[in-house]
Write a protein that holds these residues in place. Structure first.
Motif, PDB file in Angstrom:
ATOM      1  N   TYR A 176       0.831  -1.199   0.000  1.00  9.66           N
ATOM      2  CA  TYR A 176       0.000   0.000   0.000  1.00  9.66           C
ATOM      3  C   TYR A 176       0.865   1.249   0.000  1.00  9.66           C
ATOM      4  CZ  TYR A 176      -3.392   3.539   1.291  1.00  9.66           C
ATOM      5  OH  TYR A 176      -4.170   4.651   1.298  1.00  9.66           O
ATOM      6  N   GLY A 177       0.420   2.253  -0.737  1.00 14.12           N
ATOM      7  CA  GLY A 177       1.067   3.558  -0.745  1.00 14.12           C
ATOM      8  C   GLY A 177       0.044   4.621  -1.111  1.00 14.12           C
ATOM      9  N   GLU A 178       0.266   5.824  -0.639  1.00 12.97           N
ATOM     10  CA  GLU A 178      -0.666   6.916  -0.940  1.00 12.97           C
ATOM     11  C   GLU A 178      -0.677   7.242  -2.431  1.00 12.97           C
ATOM     12  OE1 GLU A 178      -2.822   8.310   1.012  1.00 12.97           O
ATOM     13  OE2 GLU A 178      -2.194   7.190   2.793  1.00 12.97           O
ATOM     14  N   HIS A 179       0.450   6.980  -3.106  1.00 12.47           N
ATOM     15  CA  HIS A 179       0.564   7.231  -4.541  1.00 12.47           C
ATOM     16  C   HIS A 179       1.166   6.003  -5.204  1.00 12.47           C
ATOM     17  CE1 HIS A 179      -0.316  11.442  -3.696  1.00 12.47           C
ATOM     18  NE2 HIS A 179       0.626  11.404  -2.750  1.00 12.47           N
ATOM     19  N   THR A 180       0.870   5.838  -6.471  1.00  9.11           N
ATOM     20  CA  THR A 180       1.436   4.724  -7.223  1.00  9.11           C
ATOM     21  C   THR A 180       2.930   4.961  -7.416  1.00  9.11           C
ATOM     22  OG1 THR A 180      -0.661   4.371  -8.369  1.00  9.11           O
ATOM     23  CG2 THR A 180       1.314   3.412  -9.362  1.00  9.11           C
ATOM     24  N   THR A 181       3.728   4.057  -6.852  1.00  9.02           N
ATOM     25  CA  THR A 181       5.185   4.221  -6.850  1.00  9.02           C
ATOM     26  C   THR A 181       5.838   2.874  -7.119  1.00  9.02           C
ATOM     27  OG1 THR A 181       4.884   5.904  -5.138  1.00  9.02           O
ATOM     28  CG2 THR A 181       7.132   5.182  -5.580  1.00  9.02           C
TER      29      THR A 181
END
Length: 650
Positions: A83-88
């Motif tokens: 999981y991440g706040e932005h696609t990375t």
């Protein structure tokens, strides 16, 4: 103190000990990896052969297309989805370095397609794709390379990262399920003690005309039952299309609900992470045990060897014979109990013959064990009274139903007659009176049958009381029989251990733990193994708890493989670990159906209340109309005649 903190502390202590022991330094990376996994989300490994649909399956889990799907091996590098706040996108090199990549580089890094990033891809250990997907808040998903893709490093990458998984989903393609190569690779997961679920993908290709899908799944479940406890058939392609397009019907046919339920159970299983970590910890200790087997050290064995040799010569033959006899007696008691339980019906008893058969069965055990012989007389009396009442009641029901049949026919006749009278323009009063008499006779008979119905219901209540008494007597006697066998097992238990303890103490070898305290580094390992002594009911109830104890024993016995002390320890554990109380304490319950003994009874008919006043009124109205018509006819006729006569006179 939480189990996470406790395990982390002990892993750090073990790490420090391993750093000072050059013979076991290859275990250090495993300890380090385990410390990292301790604080990560639950991790699901998606494994399977090339072209089994792993990437599509993961896309369906995420409800969006994030991983590439192609005819070439789509997953060349192990891909970890977090999981991440932005696609990375991150890449982790084999030398431990970490690098950030553009999300557009994902297809080139994750598949075997040749391009500018091929050299970099070959240097990567794995890649991490962070997505703002709610599922990944609770789970980490690992997409592993296909194990039959033709690339040897795929299998190496998957094996290297197996220890990161808490749960594994093994994907089979519908058209080639359970090949020899697949079973070989699944055994690899079993060696790591990873709970694995079998997923048969692409069931949308199944032809229902050739074979029922359920039969196909059941057949493969039987084939693969040694590897999986659950085998689920799905169509990841249909599920993905359904979730993207909101097609509930397609989602239903994809059978994806089973996967969603399984994922939710994994997320909500609060013991899964703990169980998984301890299994990994056991694997680590197993590897450590293999390393320790290579080390030889001087043991202080003279004193104990002399005692053990005397014991083996003098007491061992008697104890071994006593042990075998005890196991035979234990097995005999268990077989009797299992035989009793096995012959009990799984569904409620539905006939008197089976009721008598159950009584004879319980009575035979009661006579053989001489347990509560009063049951025989009491239950036999209940069965006799029940049988008499049952015969009488069924006879009354048959008589009642026969009369009911006649009443129904009479009712039908009266209804037809009423319709006939009601449709007549001019019903005769005699017919109306006759109809009223027949209706009164019918209602009188119905009234009598109502009382018969009540008497039958009263007898039915009495019959149920006997059934309840018979059921309670049966279950009470079964409970006493089971308790009898438990008491015999307990007596066998005390007799066995008292005899064994007396022989051990006579030889001054009852302090067997002192034999295990010889290892030089035992004190350091003892701190780690004390985690078993923490009063954690979840761990003590888990299957891994016993395995942890077993590996603990192996580590403690490492220095005695060729010593007579090892033989003694083996026999000591064999004799003292005998399980004599393995019977279930659950009392068997035999239910009796209260609805199958009696014949079906017809419900009472309602009284008929056809209102005949309207028929009389109808006849009176018609008569008045006719009389009025005749009078007017006479008047008009007289008036016409008068006019004619007057005209003639003129």
């Amino acid at each position: 103190m939480s189990w996470v903190h406790t395990l982390q502390t002990e892993l750090e202590k073990l790490y420090d000990w391993l750093e000072n022991n050059t013979h076991t330094d290859k275990i250090l990376p495993e300890v380090e990896q385990l410390k990292e996994n301790l604080h990560e989300n639950k991790t699901i490994l998606i494994a399977g052969e090339f072209n089994s649909g792993k990437s599509t399956f993961i896309n369906a889990l995420l409800q969006e297309e994030k991983l590439s799907v192609d005819i070439v091996p789509a997953t060349a590098v192990l891909t970890k989805l977090t999981y991440g706040e932005h696609t990375t996108l991150y890449g982790y090199y084999k030398n431990g370095a970490k690098a950030h990549f553009s999300i557009e580089d994902l297809p080139s890094l994750s598949s075997e397609k040749q391009g500018d990033l091929t050299t970099i891809r070959n240097q990567l250990s794995y890649i991490e794709l962070q997505l703002p997907n709610p599922l990944l808040k609770n789970l980490t998903i690992i997409d592993s390379p296909g194990l039959n893709s033709g690339h040897e490093h795929h299998e190496m990458v998957t094996k290297t990262n197996l220890n990161q998984a808490d749960v594994a989903f093994w994907l089979f393609h519908y058209q080639h399920t359970g090949t020899e190569q697949e079973t070989h690779n699944i055994k690899m997961l079993q060696e790591y003690n990873i709970p694995t679920y079998g997923i048969i993908n692409a069931i949308d290709l199944h032809n229902e005309e050739e074979e029922e899908l359920e039969d196909f799944i059941d057949f493969n479940m039987r084939r693969l039952q040694s590897f999986f406890t659950h085998v689920i058939g799905v169509s990841a392609k249909e599920a993905l299309d359904a979730k993207i397009n909101g097609d509930e019907e397609l989602l239903y046919y994809s059978n994806w609900e089973r996967i969603d339920t399984l994922i939710n159970s994994i997320i909500n299983d609060h013991t899964l992470k703990k169980e998984s970590m301890y299994k990994k910890y056991i694997n680590l200790l197993s590897h450590l045990y293999q390393e320790l087997l290579q080390q030889k050290d001087t043991l202080k064995t003279n004193y104990y060897e002399n005692i053990v040799e005397n014991f083996m010569l003098r007491d061992y033959p008697y104890i071994e014979e006593f042990y075998v006899n005890t196991l035979e007696r234990k097995k005999q008691l268990e077989n009797e109990v299992h035989g009793l339980r096995k012959q009990l019906p799984s569904s409620p008893i539905q006939s008197y013959d089976y009721l008598e058969e159950m009584y004879n069965f319980i009575a035979s055990y009661s006579r053989a064990t001489k347990v509560n012989l009063l049951y025989l007389e009491t239950q036999q009396k209940n069965l006799y009274l029940f049988s008499s009442l049952l015969k009488d009641l069924n006879k009354s029901i048959r008589k009642y139903n026969k009369q009911m049949l006649k009443n129904k026919e009479r009712k039908k006749y009266i209804e037809i007659k009423w319709n006939d009278l009601n449709n007549r323009k001019w019903p005769e009063k005699s017919d109306i009176k006759h109809f009223i008499d027949e209706q009164l006779q019918y209602n009188k008979k119905i009234g009598g049958q109502d009382s018969d119905y009540e008497r039958i219901n009263s007898k039915k209540k009495e019959l149920r009381k006997y059934l309840i008494s018979i059921r309670e007597n049966n279950n009470s006697q079964l409970q006493k029989l089971i308790q009898h066998y438990h008491n015999n097992l307990n007596s066998l238990y005390y007799e066995y251990y008292n005899t064994l303890a007396s022989h051990i103490s006579n030889n001054d070898i009852h302090n067997v733990n002192s034999i295990k305290n010889i290892e030089i580094f035992y004190e350091d390992l003892q701190k780690l193994l004390r985690i078993l002594e923490i009063p954690d009911t979840h761990i003590q109830q888990a299957s891994s708890y016993k395995k942890l104890e077993n590996i603990y024993q192996c580590i403690n016995n490492v220095y005695k493989p060729n010593s007579p002390l090892s033989s003694f320890v083996k026999y000591y554990e064999k004799y003292f670990n005998i399980q004599l109380t393995s019977l279930s304490n659950d009392s068997p319950i035999v239910e009796i159906s209260q609805t199958h003994f009696l014949e079906t009874i017809e419900e009472p008919l309602e009284k008929m209340d056809y209102q005949t006043d309207e028929l009389y009124n109808k006849k009176d109205r018609i008569e008045k109309i006719i009389i009025g018509s005749v009078v007017w006819f006479i008047i008009i006729s007289f008036w016409i005649l008068t006019i004619i006569m007057a005209l003639l006179d003129i």
